[in-house]
Write an enzyme that holds these catalytic residues in place. Sequence first.
Site, mmCIF file in Angstrom:
data_model
loop_
_atom_site.group_PDB
_atom_site.id
_atom_site.type_symbol
_atom_site.label_atom_id
_atom_site.label_comp_id
_atom_site.label_asym_id
_atom_site.label_seq_id
_atom_site.Cartn_x
_atom_site.Cartn_y
_atom_site.Cartn_z
ATOM 1 N N ARG A 67 -5.477 -4.515 6.511
ATOM 2 C CA ARG A 67 -6.242 -4.149 5.382
ATOM 3 C C ARG A 67 -6.978 -5.555 4.907
ATOM 4 O O ARG A 67 -6.408 -6.370 4.910
ATOM 5 C CB ARG A 67 -5.200 -3.891 4.243
ATOM 6 C CG ARG A 67 -4.473 -2.756 4.425
ATOM 7 C CD ARG A 67 -3.605 -2.029 3.328
ATOM 8 N NE ARG A 67 -2.400 -1.264 3.560
ATOM 9 C CZ ARG A 67 -2.566 -0.021 3.540
ATOM 10 N NH1 ARG A 67 -3.838 0.571 3.474
ATOM 11 N NH2 ARG A 67 -1.685 0.723 3.821
ATOM 12 N N ASP A 117 -9.731 6.327 2.547
ATOM 13 C CA ASP A 117 -10.590 6.131 1.656
ATOM 14 C C ASP A 117 -11.149 4.753 1.564
ATOM 15 O O ASP A 117 -12.511 4.423 1.430
ATOM 16 C CB ASP A 117 -10.115 6.510 0.254
ATOM 17 C CG ASP A 117 -11.018 7.057 -0.611
ATOM 18 O OD1 ASP A 117 -11.768 7.898 -0.261
ATOM 19 O OD2 ASP A 117 -11.264 6.448 -1.724
ATOM 20 N N GLY A 129 -3.781 1.853 6.510
ATOM 21 C CA GLY A 129 -2.344 2.112 6.912
ATOM 22 C C GLY A 129 -2.426 3.065 8.416
ATOM 23 O O GLY A 129 -3.253 4.064 8.394
ATOM 24 N N THR A 143 -4.947 9.288 8.055
ATOM 25 C CA THR A 143 -4.085 8.910 7.123
ATOM 26 C C THR A 143 -2.895 9.764 6.840
ATOM 27 O O THR A 143 -3.019 10.902 7.191
ATOM 28 C CB THR A 143 -4.627 8.473 5.819
ATOM 29 O OG1 THR A 143 -3.500 8.173 4.727
ATOM 30 C CG2 THR A 143 -5.528 9.525 5.207
HETATM 31 O O1 F6P Z 1 -2.006 5.071 3.063
HETATM 32 C C1 F6P Z 1 -0.771 5.319 3.757
HETATM 33 C C2 F6P Z 1 0.416 4.603 3.325
HETATM 34 O O2 F6P Z 1 1.605 4.716 4.051
HETATM 35 C C3 F6P Z 1 0.722 4.929 1.961
HETATM 36 O O3 F6P Z 1 1.637 6.125 1.788
HETATM 37 C C4 F6P Z 1 1.526 3.785 1.290
HETATM 38 O O4 F6P Z 1 1.716 3.891 -0.096
HETATM 39 C C5 F6P Z 1 1.058 2.710 1.824
HETATM 40 O O5 F6P Z 1 0.338 3.220 3.199
HETATM 41 C C6 F6P Z 1 2.010 1.770 2.368
HETATM 42 O O6 F6P Z 1 1.054 0.477 2.749
HETATM 43 P P1 F6P Z 1 1.792 -0.676 3.577
HETATM 44 O O7 F6P Z 1 2.218 -0.377 4.821
HETATM 45 O O8 F6P Z 1 0.674 -1.389 3.580
HETATM 46 O O9 F6P Z 1 2.984 -1.105 2.748
#
Ligand code: F6P
Length: 319
Positions: A72, A103, A11, A125
Amino acid sequence: MKKIAVLTSGGDSPGMNAAIRAVVRKGIYHGLEVYGVYNGYHGLVNGNITKLELGSVGDIIQRGGTILRSARLPEFAQVEVQKKALEQLNKFGIEGLIVIGGDGSYRGANALTKLGFPCIGVPGTIDNDIVGTEITIGFDTALNTAINAIDKIRDTASSHERTFIVEVMGRDAGDIALYSGLAGGAETILIPEEDESIDDIMERLNRGKLRGKKHSIIVVAEGVMSGVELAEKLREKIDSDVRVSVLGHIQRGGTPTASDRVLASRLGARAVELLLEGKAGRAVGIVENKIVDNAFSDIIDQPHYIDRGIIQLSKELSI
Ligand code: F6P
């Protein structure tokens, strides 16, 4: 070491650009060639790699998001995929990699290091859930975004005498909820690190009502449950008007605060120094305003630390 690369993964978080800028400028300052890997590990595996110049990172320190884009790639846990990344790094003659992320991103960097390729992690993050650093790049900006939203919600909650549930991000960590709840004066803060029953929440709301409170703000971390789920549970027990506001991805965007820019600049620059010192498999962080570094093996998958004193304070101040 002559050539290094940098990527952002997972993220995105405000301040990642400032970290990229620091890596590129610090690297060039020390006579290195610095390469940008686009789209995180995905781009690494596919060779989406370009040489960056001083000008490539001009005018980005104030921008949210990441100019290198992010992704990701769960498949990066597989050794065959990691080996493809190594092939690309070797093809470009790159000798060290700086990974800016959370992480999950560190796990990839650790795997490459174990295969003999030197990697350094930089904590980027909004969740503030990385062990070995008191604060991560993007947390402060996300917090300010959340507080801004809570302030606005409070205006309308008060006008309509409503109970408002504000759902914030954080994955399994409660830092955004805890600190935005404290700074935003929330009556109740629900975080994964602390058990609170619906009855406890009810008791709080009722206590507030008894002393004439007409509205209430509940901040819930997404790791506890969704705001909608919580509203359903509360509606069964109270007759007050309950509304839900999910802050969502606005918490990930926006101009980084001064604090995030300075942190990102310091951490990014230190990561380059570590590579130049011949270090590998480590992540930079900040503790008591000093830049530190820790072995990936000591911080990956370790329990996230949350300040119990802040939890207690938030309770005491919202009686
Ligand atoms: O790790 C950062 C984060 O924004 C978290 O707070 C949240 O749960 C997740 O990423 C959301 O991920 P995505 O943007 O892939 O939906």
